[in-house]
Design an enzyme around this catalytic site. Structure first.
Site, PDB file in Angstrom:
ATOM      1  N   CYS A   1      10.333  -2.426  -4.637  1.00  0.00           N
ATOM      2  CA  CYS A   1      11.379  -1.737  -3.869  1.00  0.00           C
ATOM      3  C   CYS A   1      11.256  -0.224  -4.025  1.00  0.00           C
ATOM      4  CB  CYS A   1      12.770  -2.178  -4.332  1.00  0.00           C
ATOM      5  SG  CYS A   1      13.045  -3.942  -4.156  1.00  0.00           S
TER       6      CYS A   1
ATOM      7  N   ARG B   1      13.363  -9.299   1.687  1.00  0.00           N
ATOM      8  CA  ARG B   1      13.025  -8.022   2.355  1.00  0.00           C
ATOM      9  C   ARG B   1      13.107  -8.237   3.868  1.00  0.00           C
ATOM     10  NH1 ARG B   1      11.004  -5.214  -1.952  1.00  0.00           N
ATOM     11  NH2 ARG B   1      10.210  -6.604  -3.564  1.00  0.00           N
TER      12      ARG B   1
END
Ligand code: BEZ
Length: 236
Positions: free
Chosen positions: A54, A137
């Protein structure tokens, strides 16, 4: 990967109105998608703050933000972490992380806190087969009328390809502006696909027209130069 369960996950589909919500973000409150009316917007989720994939994604997205802005496209992030976690993580990224030539990276787009998972559930970002506690995601590309035009989902372990996300925005805007479609791996400057002719007469005329190449009656392409594409779709 956590164990699979059969709970159905509902998600907005291509062509649907983007589900509305109000949320607290690192840039203040937002009213989505209403306040983005007139702009393209990418709403994306990440699994957790203070995690490596991330972090690499946020640094890349923040670095590419001016490129997205050229195409009138705004960015909005989300995870099921709280606001103070978001603020501390983004500060750490700016003050401490150097990665692939990126440093001192400031994330200025809003990052939604979604500890109740309300928004994550609305957008099908919680996928129990992958995780019960972290969003996958997800990437939603939403047009200026608030319509979902593309959605992408990646698992926790796979960092996204941001060139592809930008290519999607450019490809959708080009298709809208020129009433064409874009072939595999299309980039601005490559030939585009013209709609299939509705009758034999039109098909024959097409096959004889110089600036259109017909590979068969159902598959015709034409040139569309990069300068014309970029001049038309970039923000004035
Ligand atoms: C990461 O961003 O590195 C990550 C987050 C959640 C699970 C696995 C990896």
């Amino acid at each position: 990967m956590e164990s699979t369960n059969a709970t159905p996950v509902s998600l907005p589909r291509i062509g649907d109105k983007a589900p509305a919500f109000k949320a607290v973000t690192t840039q203040g409150e937002i009213n989505f998608p209403e306040q983005y009316s007139g702009s393209w917007v990418i709403l994306f989720s990440h699994p957790a703050d203070f995690t490596p994939v991330c972090t690499s994604e946020f640094m890349t997205f923040a670095t590419l933000m001016p490129e997205f802005e050229k195409y009138n496209c705004k960015l909005v992030g989300l995870s099921v972490d709280g606001l103070y976690s978001h603020i501390a993580w983004l500060r750490t990224i700016k003050e401490k992380i150097q990665y692939k030539g990126m440093k001192d990276v400031e994330v200025t787009f809003p990052l939604i806190e979604d500890i109740t998972m309300e928004v994550a559930h609305k957008y099908g970002m919680m996928q129990p087969g992958e995780s019960n506690t972290k969003a996958v995601r997800a990437v939603f590309v939403i047009d200026p009328k608030g319509i979902v035009r593309t959605l992408l989902y990646y698992p926790l372990s796979l960092g996204r390809n941001f060139d592809e996300i930008l290519r999607i925005v450019i490809g959708l805007q080009t298709a809208d502006a020129f009433s064409i479609a874009t072939p595999a791996d299309w980039r601005p400057g490559d030939d585009v696909i013209v709609p299939t002719a509705g009758s034999c007469g039109v098909a024959k005329e097409r096959m004889e027209t110089k600036d259109i190449t017909c590979h068969d009656w159902f598959f015709c392409t034409k040139k569309l130069d990069k300068e014309t594409v970029l001049k038309t779709i970039t923000k004035k």
